[in-house]
Design a protein around this motif. Structure first.
Motif, short mmCIF file in Angstrom:
data_model
loop_
_atom_site.label_atom_id
_atom_site.label_comp_id
_atom_site.label_asym_id
_atom_site.label_seq_id
_atom_site.Cartn_x
_atom_site.Cartn_y
_atom_site.Cartn_z
N ASP A 25 0.84 -1.21 0.00
CA ASP A 25 0.00 0.00 0.00
C ASP A 25 0.87 1.26 0.00
OD1 ASP A 25 -2.30 -1.57 0.16
OD2 ASP A 25 -2.35 -1.47 2.36
N TRP B 92 1.22 3.94 -2.94
CA TRP B 92 0.86 5.33 -2.67
C TRP B 92 2.01 6.26 -3.05
CZ3 TRP B 92 3.12 8.97 0.47
CH2 TRP B 92 2.41 10.18 0.58
N SER C 11 2.11 6.58 -6.77
CA SER C 11 1.01 7.43 -7.26
C SER C 11 1.28 8.91 -6.98
CB SER C 11 -0.32 7.04 -6.61
OG SER C 11 -0.71 5.76 -7.06
#
Length: 182
Positions: free
Chosen positions: A144, A148, A151
């Protein structure tokens, strides 16, 4: 009228004839002057029309040049955004392969980060006045977090490319730059 009474018919006729010739000559002179003035005005009007046409042509050329620059900058930006999107997708694929999915952040820490991201009061563990921290926000795995980060980096790079294009537009008006990649 005394003056005319001393004149004979012949003299009076000569005076009238002279006045007629004078009036005719004045009329011819005035007519010539009017025609000269009309010709000059026509020349000024033609010159003004030419200047307006040239100004309109120059404005059209500037607009076309600006549109060409805008198209070139937009094309370069589109290519950069597409490249960044592909890179982000490839990195996410590699992240899935290289991470284990193990928990890195507990629910309380994820809750603090979610609250900070939502623009709430500064999220600190000791700040009791800002309300309770969500403790069941779920955990964040290494996958995760890596996804993240990828991104966020991709969003930053797209934003930077857009700002670079905007800066190029304003700072380099004569140059249609197509290099916005780093």
């Amino acid at each position: 009228m005394k003056f005319f009474s001393n004149l004979g018919w012949f003299d009076l006729l000569a005076v009238v004839f002279g006045m007629t010739i004078g009036a005719a000559a004045t009329h011819v002179f005035d007519t010539a002057q009017i025609e000269t003035t009309k010709a000059a005005m026509a020349g000024v009007k033609a010159q003004h029309s030419d200047q307006q046409a040239q100004a309109a042509q120059a404005a059209l050329q500037r607009l076309q040049t600006a549109n060409e620059r805008a198209d070139a900058l937009q094309t370069a930006l589109d290519v950069t955004e597409q490249r960044l999107s592909i890179t982000k997708t490839e990195l996410n694929r590699e992240i899935q392969k290289s991470t284990t999915g193990r928990a890195c952040l507990n629910g309380r820490t994820v809750g603090l980060l979610n609250r900070a991201a939502a623009g709430s009061e500064p999220a600190t563990l000791s700040n009791a006045s800002s309300g309770p921290v969500e403790t069941n926000a779920g955990i964040a795995t290494d996958t995760d977090i890596a996804t993240w980060i990828n991104s966020a980096a991709a969003q930053y790079n797209v934003c930077r490319a857009r700002l670079d294009a905007l800066i190029d537009w304003h700072v380099n008006p004569a140059k249609a730059s197509t290099e916005h990649e780093q």
